[in-house]
Design a protein around this motif. Structure first.
Motif, PDB file in Angstrom:
ATOM      1  N   THR A  92      54.328  30.034  11.700  1.00  0.00           N
ATOM      2  CA  THR A  92      52.912  30.296  11.959  1.00  0.00           C
ATOM      3  C   THR A  92      52.027  29.127  11.556  1.00  0.00           C
ATOM      4  OG1 THR A  92      52.452  31.273   9.788  1.00  0.00           O
ATOM      5  CG2 THR A  92      53.324  32.734  11.506  1.00  0.00           C
ATOM      6  N   GLY A  93      52.483  28.327  10.596  1.00  0.00           N
ATOM      7  CA  GLY A  93      51.715  27.171  10.141  1.00  0.00           C
ATOM      8  C   GLY A  93      50.714  27.472   9.053  1.00  0.00           C
ATOM      9  N   ARG A 125      49.297  24.476   6.868  1.00  0.00           N
ATOM     10  CA  ARG A 125      47.875  24.183   7.059  1.00  0.00           C
ATOM     11  C   ARG A 125      47.158  24.164   5.707  1.00  0.00           C
ATOM     12  NH1 ARG A 125      46.992  27.621  10.629  1.00  0.00           N
ATOM     13  NH2 ARG A 125      46.626  26.284  12.452  1.00  0.00           N
ATOM     14  N   CYS A 135      59.162  23.018  14.768  1.00  0.00           N
ATOM     15  CA  CYS A 135      57.879  23.710  14.689  1.00  0.00           C
ATOM     16  C   CYS A 135      57.661  24.459  15.994  1.00  0.00           C
ATOM     17  CB  CYS A 135      56.751  22.710  14.463  1.00  0.00           C
ATOM     18  SG  CYS A 135      55.091  23.449  14.386  1.00  0.00           S
ATOM     19  N   SER A 136      57.168  25.668  15.887  1.00  0.00           N
ATOM     20  CA  SER A 136      56.806  26.425  17.080  1.00  0.00           C
ATOM     21  C   SER A 136      55.854  25.597  17.949  1.00  0.00           C
ATOM     22  CB  SER A 136      56.122  27.733  16.671  1.00  0.00           C
ATOM     23  OG  SER A 136      55.369  28.261  17.727  1.00  0.00           O
ATOM     24  N   ASP A 183      53.481  26.446  20.027  1.00  0.00           N
ATOM     25  CA  ASP A 183      52.083  26.882  19.933  1.00  0.00           C
ATOM     26  C   ASP A 183      51.456  26.441  18.615  1.00  0.00           C
ATOM     27  OD1 ASP A 183      52.245  28.038  22.420  1.00  0.00           O
ATOM     28  OD2 ASP A 183      52.541  30.072  21.668  1.00  0.00           O
ATOM     29  N   THR A 184      52.226  26.558  17.535  1.00  0.00           N
ATOM     30  CA  THR A 184      51.719  26.153  16.223  1.00  0.00           C
ATOM     31  C   THR A 184      51.497  24.652  16.165  1.00  0.00           C
ATOM     32  OG1 THR A 184      52.819  28.022  15.140  1.00  0.00           O
ATOM     33  CG2 THR A 184      52.206  26.168  13.745  1.00  0.00           C
TER      34      THR A 184
END
Length: 216
Positions: free
Chosen positions: A134-135, A139, A160-161, A163-164
């Protein structure tokens, strides 16, 4: 399966970060698994290794919703939109930060054994994790490192995903990920060996890294 284990992932990630060799870099691993990856990166870059200790400040009624994040050195990063929307009072926020800092202090003593935190002010901080879903934690860590005075913030992970990665790319100076799959079933899916890393292993990696850079 892209990576054998975290050490393999760290060695391969190091190649994508080789352009930082010679810069004033400090490599910061997210405990616990990220420290194993980060140790390989730090060794390859000839840079100091440390942990980045951060705690998200979860809204009491919705712990997954972060009102901000706390880090070492008294750093507090506020998510003002969440604070307002969730109506988090200054008293509640201060209590969340106090508890977060107590846990950060506990983990700092555990991991470093009394050694000083590696300073990041004016340097390139490379924040490393073993994978980013999700990050949220990555973050928060990058925000805290920025608040601690890092000149540049590089976020690096073996996987890493997609989208993320797109969401995070505008929040750091550089994002380095070897794999950004559209179908992301979890970080462990991308490792043949994704065993749990212990606190003792983190302590040992940090101790050895510090000893290797000690004068004499």
């Amino acid at each position: 399966m892209p990576f054998v284990d975290r050490m393999d992932a760290g060695r391969r990630l190091s190649g994508a970060l080789d352009h930082l060799r010679g810069d004033d870099v400090v490599v910061l691993g997210l405990p616990r698994g990220g420290v194993v990856v980060a140790s390989e990166v730090a060794e390859a870059l000839g840079a100091p290794l440390d942990v980045v200790l951060v705690r998200k400040l979860g809204v009491p009624a919705q712990p997954e919703l972060a009102a901000g994040a706390a880090g070492e050195g008294g750093v507090l990063v506020r998510n003002e939109s969440v604070v307002r929307r969730a109506r988090v009072s200054e008293t509640v926020l201060a209590d969340l930060a106090r508890r977060a800092r107590a846990e950060i202090d506990r983990r700092a003593l555990l991991y470093r054994g009394g050694r000083a935190r590696e300073p990041v002010a004016g340097r390139t901080a490379v924040v490393v994790d073993d994978g980013i879903a999700t990050g949220a934690t990555a973050r928060a860590a990058c925000q805290v490192v920025r608040a601690q005075g890092a000149d540049r913030v590089v976020l690096a992970a073996p996987v890493c995903s997609r989208d993320t990665a797109a969401a995070l790319s505008g929040e750091v100076d550089e994002l380095v990920c070897l794999e950004t799959p559209a179908r992301f079933l979890g970080v462990g899916w991308f490792y043949a060996n994704f065993r749990q890393v212990t606190d003792d292993e983190v302590v040992d990696l940090l101790r050895r890294a510090a000893a290797s850079r000690a004068p004499g």
